[in-house]
Design a protein around this motif. Structure first.
Motif, short mmCIF file in Angstrom:
data_model
loop_
_atom_site.label_atom_id
_atom_site.label_comp_id
_atom_site.label_asym_id
_atom_site.label_seq_id
_atom_site.Cartn_x
_atom_site.Cartn_y
_atom_site.Cartn_z
N GLN A 76 -96.71 -96.39 78.87
CA GLN A 76 -96.69 -97.15 77.63
C GLN A 76 -95.55 -96.63 76.77
N ALA A 77 -94.62 -97.53 76.40
CA ALA A 77 -93.54 -97.15 75.49
C ALA A 77 -94.10 -97.02 74.08
N MET A 78 -93.62 -96.02 73.35
CA MET A 78 -94.08 -95.75 71.98
C MET A 78 -92.85 -95.49 71.10
N ALA A 79 -92.96 -95.84 69.82
CA ALA A 79 -91.86 -95.60 68.87
C ALA A 79 -92.44 -95.27 67.50
N ARG A 80 -91.62 -94.61 66.69
CA ARG A 80 -91.96 -94.34 65.29
C ARG A 80 -90.68 -94.12 64.51
N VAL A 81 -90.79 -94.19 63.20
CA VAL A 81 -89.66 -93.94 62.30
C VAL A 81 -90.01 -92.70 61.49
N VAL A 82 -89.06 -91.77 61.41
CA VAL A 82 -89.26 -90.55 60.64
C VAL A 82 -88.13 -90.37 59.65
N SER A 83 -88.41 -89.68 58.57
CA SER A 83 -87.39 -89.39 57.57
C SER A 83 -86.61 -88.15 57.98
N MET A 84 -85.31 -88.21 57.73
CA MET A 84 -84.43 -87.09 58.03
C MET A 84 -83.93 -86.52 56.70
N PRO A 85 -83.57 -85.24 56.69
CA PRO A 85 -82.98 -84.67 55.47
C PRO A 85 -81.70 -85.42 55.12
N LYS A 86 -81.50 -85.67 53.84
CA LYS A 86 -80.31 -86.39 53.39
C LYS A 86 -79.10 -85.48 53.50
N SER A 87 -78.02 -86.04 54.00
CA SER A 87 -76.77 -85.31 54.13
C SER A 87 -75.64 -86.19 53.60
N THR A 88 -74.73 -85.61 52.83
CA THR A 88 -73.58 -86.37 52.33
C THR A 88 -72.31 -85.74 52.86
N SER A 89 -71.31 -86.56 53.05
CA SER A 89 -69.99 -86.10 53.50
C SER A 89 -70.04 -85.34 54.81
#
Length: 91
Positions: free
Chosen positions: A45-58
């Protein structure tokens, strides 16, 4: 920033072990994608999710930024419903 994660759950000893693995992943915020697949007698069974990543600029990793440039570190983790809603937005 958010990122999608993808994984394939396998029932190493048939359907009951696949059910246990999918249940565990559902409780961790994963969502089933598509139907079951079979290969060499094993269900998948394929599974997926969305997670937050630390914000990075430049292009500078978040750990290298000053405290004023970083997002607050005390964010609440996504609940299962919120994570599944974000995955729905991808599909």
């Amino acid at each position: 920033m958010k990122k999608a994660e993808y994984k394939v759950a396998v029932g190493k000893s048939g359907f009951s072990s696949l059910e246990e693995e999918v249940t565990r992943l559902l409780n961790e915020g994963w969502k089933p994608i598509g139907g079951l697949a079979f290969n060499a007698g094993y269900p998948y069974q394929a599974m997926a999710r969305v997670v937050s990543m630390p914000k990075s600029t430049s292009g500078i990793p978040a750990q290298s930024q000053s405290l004023s440039e970083q997002e607050p570190t005390k964010k609440q983790p996504l609940g299962a419903q919120d994570a599944m809603r974000l995955v729905d937005e991808l599909t």
